[in-house]
Design an enzyme around this catalytic site. Structure first.
Site, PDB file in Angstrom:
ATOM      1  N   ARG A  17     -28.704 -32.735  22.878  1.00 51.47           N
ATOM      2  CA  ARG A  17     -28.780 -31.802  24.015  1.00 51.47           C
ATOM      3  C   ARG A  17     -28.302 -30.402  23.632  1.00 51.47           C
ATOM      4  NH1 ARG A  17     -28.167 -36.882  26.459  1.00 51.47           N
ATOM      5  NH2 ARG A  17     -29.926 -37.184  27.855  1.00 51.47           N
ATOM      6  N   LYS A  67     -21.399 -35.347   9.261  1.00 47.80           N
ATOM      7  CA  LYS A  67     -20.144 -34.594   9.434  1.00 47.80           C
ATOM      8  C   LYS A  67     -19.224 -34.676   8.217  1.00 47.80           C
ATOM      9  CE  LYS A  67     -19.814 -34.671  14.509  1.00 47.80           C
ATOM     10  NZ  LYS A  67     -18.935 -34.975  15.639  1.00 47.80           N
ATOM     11  N   ASN A  88     -18.205 -30.122  12.151  1.00 52.91           N
ATOM     12  CA  ASN A  88     -19.339 -30.145  13.088  1.00 52.91           C
ATOM     13  C   ASN A  88     -19.921 -28.754  13.328  1.00 52.91           C
ATOM     14  OD1 ASN A  88     -17.497 -28.912  14.831  1.00 52.91           O
ATOM     15  ND2 ASN A  88     -18.101 -30.134  16.602  1.00 52.91           N
ATOM     16  N   ASP A 103     -14.579 -30.366  17.948  1.00 49.11           N
ATOM     17  CA  ASP A 103     -14.535 -31.520  18.856  1.00 49.11           C
ATOM     18  C   ASP A 103     -13.190 -31.624  19.581  1.00 49.11           C
ATOM     19  OD1 ASP A 103     -17.137 -32.442  18.490  1.00 49.11           O
ATOM     20  OD2 ASP A 103     -16.601 -33.643  16.745  1.00 49.11           O
ATOM     21  N   ALA A 132     -14.280 -39.906  16.316  1.00 51.89           N
ATOM     22  CA  ALA A 132     -13.977 -39.195  17.572  1.00 51.89           C
ATOM     23  C   ALA A 132     -12.493 -39.273  17.895  1.00 51.89           C
ATOM     24  CB  ALA A 132     -14.797 -39.778  18.716  1.00 51.89           C
ATOM     25  N   LEU A 155      -6.642 -53.444  13.258  1.00 53.73           N
ATOM     26  CA  LEU A 155      -5.359 -52.735  13.219  1.00 53.73           C
ATOM     27  C   LEU A 155      -5.265 -51.785  12.030  1.00 53.73           C
ATOM     28  CD1 LEU A 155      -2.553 -52.321  14.440  1.00 53.73           C
ATOM     29  CD2 LEU A 155      -1.757 -54.278  13.091  1.00 53.73           C
ATOM     30  N   GLY A 240     -16.864 -37.365  30.103  1.00 53.57           N
ATOM     31  CA  GLY A 240     -16.963 -36.823  28.749  1.00 53.57           C
ATOM     32  C   GLY A 240     -17.934 -35.669  28.569  1.00 53.57           C
ATOM     33  N   GLN A 247     -17.306 -27.932  23.295  1.00 56.45           N
ATOM     34  CA  GLN A 247     -17.277 -27.872  21.824  1.00 56.45           C
ATOM     35  C   GLN A 247     -18.346 -26.915  21.287  1.00 56.45           C
ATOM     36  OE1 GLN A 247     -19.687 -29.153  19.433  1.00 56.45           O
ATOM     37  NE2 GLN A 247     -21.052 -29.673  21.115  1.00 56.45           N
TER      38      GLN A 247
END
Length: 277
Positions: A17, A67, A88, A103, A132, A155, A240, A247
């Site tokens: 987008r 990235k 980015n 970001d 992220a 973990l 979100g 960004q």
């Protein structure tokens, strides 16, 4: 006068987008510029980076899966890119190709917009330990939050982030989420849980205190199961989409020389696009 050119590259990229966002701003501010989506396969990415200057690009955005390659391929990086380990946003300064990461900035600016004062609301629980979550943890640390709890099914991946970011960032397995939420003021989902086709609840917000803020970096759907459950409890929620919009601001300013505004009009346009698909 030479048209100012920028781009977004990924593989695939047709779904992006970003051209709509930047195209909206170019039209709004009357700037003679273009911003296009370019699909580049991973094996062609290094050559693509080398060709930017001769093709007349001022820079561009980089998305999945490039990235980390962009991080390795630029001459200089900003502090955020070094902390997050990914690039980015690309731009030229004195002929040198720089890489940055916006970001974390986008995440924080979205919360500034919709939940002012959020940074006083620690401790924070971050669900997920992927790329992220690195941007989110960077933003939380920059915001001054001293207790950041990373929860991940594996973990070891959460522990990697604890080592990387150091003091104040702890690692926990998925089973610990209930007790971690009891005194948390911020719950952030950075996993794909809650996306269309994966409608699992990322965590149960029932265990959170009443002053907690819940945010999800997923924006399709705009109201994820996590946000719906938090809303039903009367908690403050932030979707979100604003992270995506905010960004984009620093890059646009670098390439086109104007700091753009994230307005309700821009948001409505992108929401309509999401709903149309």
């Amino acid at each position: 006068m030479v048209e100012k050119k920028a781009f977004v590259t990924g593989h695939p990229i047709a779904h992006s987008r970003s051209p709509k966002i930047h195209g909206h701003w170019l039209a709004k501010y009357g700037i003679d510029g273009s911003y296009q989506a370019i699909d580049v396969a991973p094996e062609d990415f290094a050559a693509f980076l080398k060709s930017l200057a001769e093709k007349g690009y001022r820079g561009g955005n980089v998305t999945i899966p490039h990235k980390e390659s962009a991080f390795a391929g630029v001459a200089r990086r900003d502090h955020a890119a070094d902390e997050i380990g990914a690039v980015n946003t690309l731009w030229f300064e004195d002929g040198v190709l720089w890489g940055g990461n916006t970001d974390g900035y986008g995440f924080a600016a979205n919360l500034d917009d919709h939940a002012p004062g959020w940074a006083k609301n620690g401790p924070a629980v971050v669900l997920g330990a992927g790329g992220a979550s690195r941007a989110v943890i960077h933003a939380l640390k920059e915001g001054g939050i001293k207790d950041i709890r990373v929860v991940n099914r594996t973990l070891a991946r959460a522990e990697e982030l604890g080592h990387h970011f150091g003091a104040g960032v702890s690692a926990h397995g998925a089973g610990a989420v209930g007790e971690l939420l009891a005194d948390a003021g911020l719950l952030i989902n950075t996993t794909a849980l809650g996306m269309h086709g994966n409608e699992t609840l990322a965590a149960d917000p029932a265990g959170l205190p009443g002053h907690a803020i819940v945010t999800d970096i997923v924006y399709v759907p705009l109201e994820t199961p996590l946000l719906a459950a938090a809303s039903a409890r009367g908690l403050k929620t932030v979707d979100g989409l604003g992270m995506l919009l905010h960004q984009a601001v620093p890059g646009f300013e670098r390439w086109f020389g104007k700091r753009p505004e994230v307005t309700p009009e821009l948001r409505r346009m992108i929401v309509a696009d999401i709903e149309a698909h």
